[in-house]
Scaffold this motif. Structure first.
Motif, short mmCIF file in Angstrom:
data_model
loop_
_atom_site.label_atom_id
_atom_site.label_comp_id
_atom_site.label_asym_id
_atom_site.label_seq_id
_atom_site.Cartn_x
_atom_site.Cartn_y
_atom_site.Cartn_z
N ALA A 10 -13.60 53.19 24.13
CA ALA A 10 -14.09 54.54 24.44
C ALA A 10 -14.93 55.11 23.29
N SER A 11 -14.51 54.92 22.06
CA SER A 11 -15.26 55.45 20.92
C SER A 11 -16.66 54.84 20.84
N SER A 38 -13.95 62.15 19.78
CA SER A 38 -13.60 60.83 20.31
C SER A 38 -12.27 60.84 21.06
N ARG A 42 -11.83 59.94 24.99
CA ARG A 42 -10.92 58.87 25.40
C ARG A 42 -9.94 59.37 26.47
N SER A 46 -9.94 57.99 30.18
CA SER A 46 -8.72 57.35 30.64
C SER A 46 -8.25 57.91 31.98
#
Length: 163
Positions: A10-11, A38, A42, A46
């Motif tokens: 994700a980052s 970040s 995320r 998610s």
């Protein structure tokens, strides 16, 4: 290499999105408009990834340089279709990567039983329009003054493809 985005990256995906915001004027976000948090990104990713959002990334040894997202509609009357969003860093354009990302999304969408893909594109973005036409998307309409980019009104085309 093109592969599905995994939540553990994700980052890196957020870094790509921020780079796209900085380096392009043909996508929705302006430079500095997207949050760079970040952990927040995320969490949001998610919650939707592999449920309401499917993302593929293109990468090489230097990291991510492009992505394509498919956002399937969720209601009974429109769950046969999905929206497509694609972004590729300028130095990786015109190398066939966008076409490979589109091919991946089309193949996946067919496997999911989707009937239609749609997208919007700024009317002056001729390279993107050429790619979409090559991938069998048709021009379906124009949204006048859809966006305000650098103080100028920009029209967008609506394009679609039946699968």
């Amino acid at each position: 290499m093109i592969r599905p985005l995994l939540i553990e990256y994700a980052s890196s995906h957020l870094e790509l999105l921020i780079a796209l915001d900085q380096q392009t004027d043909t996508l929705l976000y302006e430079h500095g408009e997207r949050s760079s948090d970040s952990a927040d990104y995320r969490n949001r990713l998610s919650a939707s990834l592999n449920k309401q959002l499917f993302i593929w990334v293109s990468e090489d040894q230097d990291g991510f340089h492009g992505h394509l997202a498919v956002l399937p509609c969720q209601l009974n009357r429109n769950r046969h279709k999905a929206s497509v969003v694609i972004g590729l860093l300028p130095e990786y354009q015109n190398m066939g990567i966008g076409g490979k990302l589109m091919d991946t999304a089309v193949a996946w969408s067919k496997l999911q039983g989707l009937h239609r893909l749609e997208l919007t594109v700024m009317t002056h973005n001729e390279p993107a329009i050429a790619l979409y036409k090559k991938k069998k998307f048709s021009l379906e309409g124009t949204v006048r003054h859809s966006l305000l980019v650098n103080g100028e009104w920009v029209d967008e085309y609506i394009m679609g493809r039946l699968l």
